[in-house]
Design a protein around this motif. Sequence first.
Motif, PDB file in Angstrom:
ATOM      1  N   HIS A   1      51.272  58.020  28.836  1.00  0.00           N
ATOM      2  CA  HIS A   1      49.609  57.524  29.304  1.00  0.00           C
ATOM      3  C   HIS A   1      49.775  55.930  29.056  1.00  0.00           C
ATOM      4  CE1 HIS A   1      45.196  57.353  29.674  1.00  0.00           C
ATOM      5  NE2 HIS A   1      45.392  57.094  28.312  1.00  0.00           N
ATOM      6  N   VAL A   2      49.123  55.401  29.739  1.00  0.00           N
ATOM      7  CA  VAL A   2      49.579  53.509  29.687  1.00  0.00           C
ATOM      8  C   VAL A   2      47.387  53.867  29.003  1.00  0.00           C
ATOM      9  CG1 VAL A   2      49.002  51.867  30.648  1.00  0.00           C
ATOM     10  CG2 VAL A   2      51.015  53.135  31.352  1.00  0.00           C
ATOM     11  N   LEU A   3      47.424  52.996  28.211  1.00  0.00           N
ATOM     12  CA  LEU A   3      46.017  52.598  27.566  1.00  0.00           C
ATOM     13  C   LEU A   3      45.501  51.666  28.503  1.00  0.00           C
ATOM     14  CD1 LEU A   3      46.832  52.295  23.611  1.00  0.00           C
ATOM     15  CD2 LEU A   3      45.495  53.946  24.964  1.00  0.00           C
ATOM     16  N   ARG A   4      44.069  51.480  29.107  1.00  0.00           N
ATOM     17  CA  ARG A   4      43.824  51.413  30.472  1.00  0.00           C
ATOM     18  C   ARG A   4      43.189  49.930  29.449  1.00  0.00           C
ATOM     19  NH1 ARG A   4      45.721  55.176  32.047  1.00  0.00           N
ATOM     20  NH2 ARG A   4      45.496  56.228  34.357  1.00  0.00           N
ATOM     21  N   LYS A   5      43.286  48.723  29.933  1.00  0.00           N
ATOM     22  CA  LYS A   5      43.301  47.489  28.943  1.00  0.00           C
ATOM     23  C   LYS A   5      41.108  47.467  28.822  1.00  0.00           C
ATOM     24  CE  LYS A   5      43.451  43.456  30.710  1.00  0.00           C
ATOM     25  NZ  LYS A   5      44.287  41.708  31.495  1.00  0.00           N
ATOM     26  N   ASN A   6      40.402  47.816  30.029  1.00  0.00           N
ATOM     27  CA  ASN A   6      39.067  46.877  30.244  1.00  0.00           C
ATOM     28  C   ASN A   6      38.303  48.747  29.895  1.00  0.00           C
ATOM     29  OD1 ASN A   6      39.849  44.580  30.970  1.00  0.00           O
ATOM     30  ND2 ASN A   6      39.735  45.440  32.811  1.00  0.00           N
ATOM     31  N   GLN A   7      38.991  49.612  28.373  1.00  0.00           N
ATOM     32  CA  GLN A   7      38.170  50.796  28.609  1.00  0.00           C
ATOM     33  C   GLN A   7      38.236  51.149  26.930  1.00  0.00           C
ATOM     34  OE1 GLN A   7      39.424  54.345  30.756  1.00  0.00           O
ATOM     35  NE2 GLN A   7      38.879  52.888  32.465  1.00  0.00           N
ATOM     36  N   PRO A   8      37.892  51.431  26.166  1.00  0.00           N
ATOM     37  CA  PRO A   8      37.768  51.952  24.910  1.00  0.00           C
ATOM     38  C   PRO A   8      39.221  53.288  25.296  1.00  0.00           C
ATOM     39  CG  PRO A   8      36.086  52.330  25.371  1.00  0.00           C
ATOM     40  CD  PRO A   8      36.492  52.045  26.420  1.00  0.00           C
ATOM     41  N   GLY A   9      39.989  52.729  23.902  1.00  0.00           N
ATOM     42  CA  GLY A   9      41.421  53.743  23.778  1.00  0.00           C
ATOM     43  C   GLY A   9      41.148  55.401  24.138  1.00  0.00           C
ATOM     44  N   THR A  10      42.290  55.990  24.204  1.00  0.00           N
ATOM     45  CA  THR A  10      42.357  57.331  23.512  1.00  0.00           C
ATOM     46  C   THR A  10      42.490  57.697  22.908  1.00  0.00           C
ATOM     47  OG1 THR A  10      44.575  57.151  24.540  1.00  0.00           O
ATOM     48  CG2 THR A  10      43.056  57.905  26.245  1.00  0.00           C
ATOM     49  N   THR A  11      41.960  58.865  22.317  1.00  0.00           N
ATOM     50  CA  THR A  11      42.254  59.236  21.418  1.00  0.00           C
ATOM     51  C   THR A  11      43.354  59.076  20.507  1.00  0.00           C
ATOM     52  OG1 THR A  11      39.861  61.156  21.539  1.00  0.00           O
ATOM     53  CG2 THR A  11      42.082  61.141  19.235  1.00  0.00           C
ATOM     54  N   ILE A  12      43.476  57.728  19.114  1.00  0.00           N
ATOM     55  CA  ILE A  12      44.675  57.946  18.426  1.00  0.00           C
ATOM     56  C   ILE A  12      45.322  59.625  17.507  1.00  0.00           C
ATOM     57  CG2 ILE A  12      45.944  56.889  16.664  1.00  0.00           C
ATOM     58  CD1 ILE A  12      45.616  54.814  18.710  1.00  0.00           C
ATOM     59  N   LEU A  13      46.373  60.165  17.856  1.00  0.00           N
ATOM     60  CA  LEU A  13      46.441  61.120  17.051  1.00  0.00           C
ATOM     61  C   LEU A  13      47.851  60.619  15.634  1.00  0.00           C
ATOM     62  CD1 LEU A  13      46.684  63.190  20.178  1.00  0.00           C
ATOM     63  CD2 LEU A  13      44.918  62.676  19.083  1.00  0.00           C
ATOM     64  N   ALA A  14      47.437  61.592  15.303  1.00  0.00           N
ATOM     65  CA  ALA A  14      48.230  61.770  14.272  1.00  0.00           C
ATOM     66  C   ALA A  14      49.647  62.192  14.656  1.00  0.00           C
ATOM     67  CB  ALA A  14      48.218  62.860  12.717  1.00  0.00           C
ATOM     68  N   HIS A  15      49.963  62.149  15.655  1.00  0.00           N
ATOM     69  CA  HIS A  15      51.380  63.083  16.242  1.00  0.00           C
ATOM     70  C   HIS A  15      51.809  61.924  16.832  1.00  0.00           C
ATOM     71  CE1 HIS A  15      54.263  65.871  18.258  1.00  0.00           C
ATOM     72  NE2 HIS A  15      53.846  65.100  19.255  1.00  0.00           N
ATOM     73  N   LEU A  16      51.055  60.646  17.010  1.00  0.00           N
ATOM     74  CA  LEU A  16      51.890  59.434  17.362  1.00  0.00           C
ATOM     75  C   LEU A  16      53.231  59.590  16.321  1.00  0.00           C
ATOM     76  CD1 LEU A  16      50.971  56.374  18.897  1.00  0.00           C
ATOM     77  CD2 LEU A  16      49.897  56.005  16.820  1.00  0.00           C
ATOM     78  N   TYR A  17      53.192  59.319  15.099  1.00  0.00           N
ATOM     79  CA  TYR A  17      54.580  59.052  14.346  1.00  0.00           C
ATOM     80  C   TYR A  17      55.717  60.083  15.227  1.00  0.00           C
ATOM     81  CZ  TYR A  17      54.905  63.747  11.854  1.00  0.00           C
ATOM     82  OH  TYR A  17      54.807  65.010  11.386  1.00  0.00           O
TER      83      TYR A  17
ATOM     84  N   GLY B   1      54.820  52.311   2.881  1.00  0.00           N
ATOM     85  CA  GLY B   1      55.766  53.340   3.628  1.00  0.00           C
ATOM     86  C   GLY B   1      55.856  53.226   4.633  1.00  0.00           C
ATOM     87  N   SER B   2      56.663  54.667   5.216  1.00  0.00           N
ATOM     88  CA  SER B   2      58.060  53.955   6.438  1.00  0.00           C
ATOM     89  C   SER B   2      56.500  54.150   7.863  1.00  0.00           C
ATOM     90  CB  SER B   2      58.662  55.074   6.760  1.00  0.00           C
ATOM     91  OG  SER B   2      58.001  56.173   7.396  1.00  0.00           O
ATOM     92  N   GLN B   3      57.235  53.631   9.201  1.00  0.00           N
ATOM     93  CA  GLN B   3      56.712  53.166  10.260  1.00  0.00           C
ATOM     94  C   GLN B   3      55.825  54.765  10.072  1.00  0.00           C
ATOM     95  OE1 GLN B   3      59.030  51.733  12.836  1.00  0.00           O
ATOM     96  NE2 GLN B   3      56.912  50.664  13.767  1.00  0.00           N
ATOM     97  N   GLY B   4      57.090  55.749  10.688  1.00  0.00           N
ATOM     98  CA  GLY B   4      56.178  57.341  10.454  1.00  0.00           C
ATOM     99  C   GLY B   4      55.107  57.447   9.645  1.00  0.00           C
ATOM    100  N   ASN B   5      55.833  56.757   8.374  1.00  0.00           N
ATOM    101  CA  ASN B   5      54.104  57.383   7.320  1.00  0.00           C
ATOM    102  C   ASN B   5      52.572  56.843   7.983  1.00  0.00           C
ATOM    103  OD1 ASN B   5      56.074  57.660   4.329  1.00  0.00           O
ATOM    104  ND2 ASN B   5      56.117  59.084   5.476  1.00  0.00           N
ATOM    105  N   VAL B   6      53.095  55.893   8.152  1.00  0.00           N
ATOM    106  CA  VAL B   6      51.980  54.578   8.416  1.00  0.00           C
ATOM    107  C   VAL B   6      50.983  55.166   9.992  1.00  0.00           C
ATOM    108  CG1 VAL B   6      51.129  52.694   9.238  1.00  0.00           C
ATOM    109  CG2 VAL B   6      53.250  52.831   7.014  1.00  0.00           C
ATOM    110  N   TYR B   7      52.023  55.328  11.311  1.00  0.00           N
ATOM    111  CA  TYR B   7      52.154  56.093  12.019  1.00  0.00           C
ATOM    112  C   TYR B   7      50.270  56.756  12.037  1.00  0.00           C
ATOM    113  CZ  TYR B   7      54.255  53.217  15.634  1.00  0.00           C
ATOM    114  OH  TYR B   7      54.508  52.358  16.545  1.00  0.00           O
ATOM    115  N   GLN B   8      51.373  57.853  10.882  1.00  0.00           N
ATOM    116  CA  GLN B   8      50.723  59.795  10.683  1.00  0.00           C
ATOM    117  C   GLN B   8      49.358  58.947  10.513  1.00  0.00           C
ATOM    118  OE1 GLN B   8      52.363  61.421   7.920  1.00  0.00           O
ATOM    119  NE2 GLN B   8      51.814  63.975   9.252  1.00  0.00           N
ATOM    120  N   MET B   9      48.510  58.577   9.042  1.00  0.00           N
ATOM    121  CA  MET B   9      48.110  58.049   7.875  1.00  0.00           C
ATOM    122  C   MET B   9      47.019  57.539   9.451  1.00  0.00           C
ATOM    123  SD  MET B   9      49.143  55.186   5.222  1.00  0.00           S
ATOM    124  CE  MET B   9      50.096  55.649   4.605  1.00  0.00           C
ATOM    125  N   ILE B  10      47.464  56.567   9.870  1.00  0.00           N
ATOM    126  CA  ILE B  10      46.328  56.084  10.503  1.00  0.00           C
ATOM    127  C   ILE B  10      45.535  56.619  12.052  1.00  0.00           C
ATOM    128  CG2 ILE B  10      46.255  53.952  12.200  1.00  0.00           C
ATOM    129  CD1 ILE B  10      48.432  52.525  11.728  1.00  0.00           C
TER     130      ILE B  10
END
Length: 411
Positions: free
Chosen positions: A322-338, A374-383
């Motif tokens: 999924h490509v984030l659309r620049k002119n819209q609010p983003g899709t839900t940021i998930l912990a799975h992002l890590y 933390g690590s990059q994975g830690n940071v993605y998860q907590m965000i």
Amino acid sequence: MKKFKFVDLFAGCGGLEDGFLQTGYYECVSSVEWLKPQVETLRHRLKTKWNYDDADNKVLHFDIQREEELFSGWDDSEFGISKGLDYLVKKSDGIDLIMGGPPCQAYSVAGRVRDENGMKDDYRNYLFEHYLSVVDRYKPKLFIFENVPGILSATPKEISIIDTIKEEFSKHGYLISSDLKKYGVINAADYGVPQNRKRVIIFGVRKDLCGDAAIEVVDDFYKIILPKYKTDKRYTVEDAIGDLPVIYPIWDEKHRKQRKSYNFDETVNWHKPRYHSLRDMEIFQLLAKDIETGKNKYIEAKELTKLYAKKVGSNSPIHRYHVLRKNQPGTTILAHLYKDGNRFIHYDSKQARTITPREAARIQSFDDDFEFLGSQGNVYQMIGNAVPPKLAYAIGMAVNDILDKIENEGS
């Protein structure tokens, strides 16, 4: 000015309490979190931003399921030493508010689809009981319980979890809305967060404080008070991340040394891309350019599934990109992002990448001075797990209005 005192449970890195502290109306008595990188991040934030010299003692690194020790203190090889929550609450002469939300994986619809038992056997279904134990012990005036919309339809052991929560809180003297499906689902995009992120906000009030007016207090929170803090504008992904330094891909395999796939200068904390293979970078560029040019060949799930099979060589029951659309609010940021960032592809085809931790943080409405440890994975998860601070700020303002009213009417 008197500040209202809170305890934050399942605190994560502190997105919820950061928004409350930004209002200027609150004081953190304690926070409880069991993941170490999140604990260290929250302690650091309380020290450096909010000037809590005793943050190491206030932020309890512990498992909330071990209730007796949580309250009375512990000496543990994994979690260190603490005098416990009773000590901190007594030292502050009580609290006004408890906030937080148990981990949402057991309530999420996606999690139930993936799990062969629909998450019915997941212990996290019942972590709310420990939240309730803390509420029952300290009897705050109000509580805020945050979770995913899936909690409204979760039925572990064939019993509605939301009905169970209502009944249990009622037994212990608290009233919550009788129609959370109608009023409790809040979209963070309405409150200045550049992201469509729907969450259930359960607001509870101690019945003995308001008597027959308790129902009116709860209804007013959802219908009148919280909506006052909506923003006039809906912010887009470009509003959030468009001014960050451009990160350029390295296409020449000879120069992709030490698993470096992009040229960047981390002038903004955590504006640092993850490593991507050439194959993935080509896919990201293709998909972003497809939208930029208006061709829109790959905006449908069917075509994305075909593309995945062609490029990766395996089939998937769900589309992976999924490509984030620049002119819209983003899709839900998930912990799975890590684990997998492919659903968060940057809209600029020239950058051919997924979003950085700082971009994810901005889409979650964290300020740039919020330093994640933390690590990059830690940071993605907590965000991904956090409550957006701008949404938390609005909730904090609304809760303050109600606490002020309760205090004034009681004096």
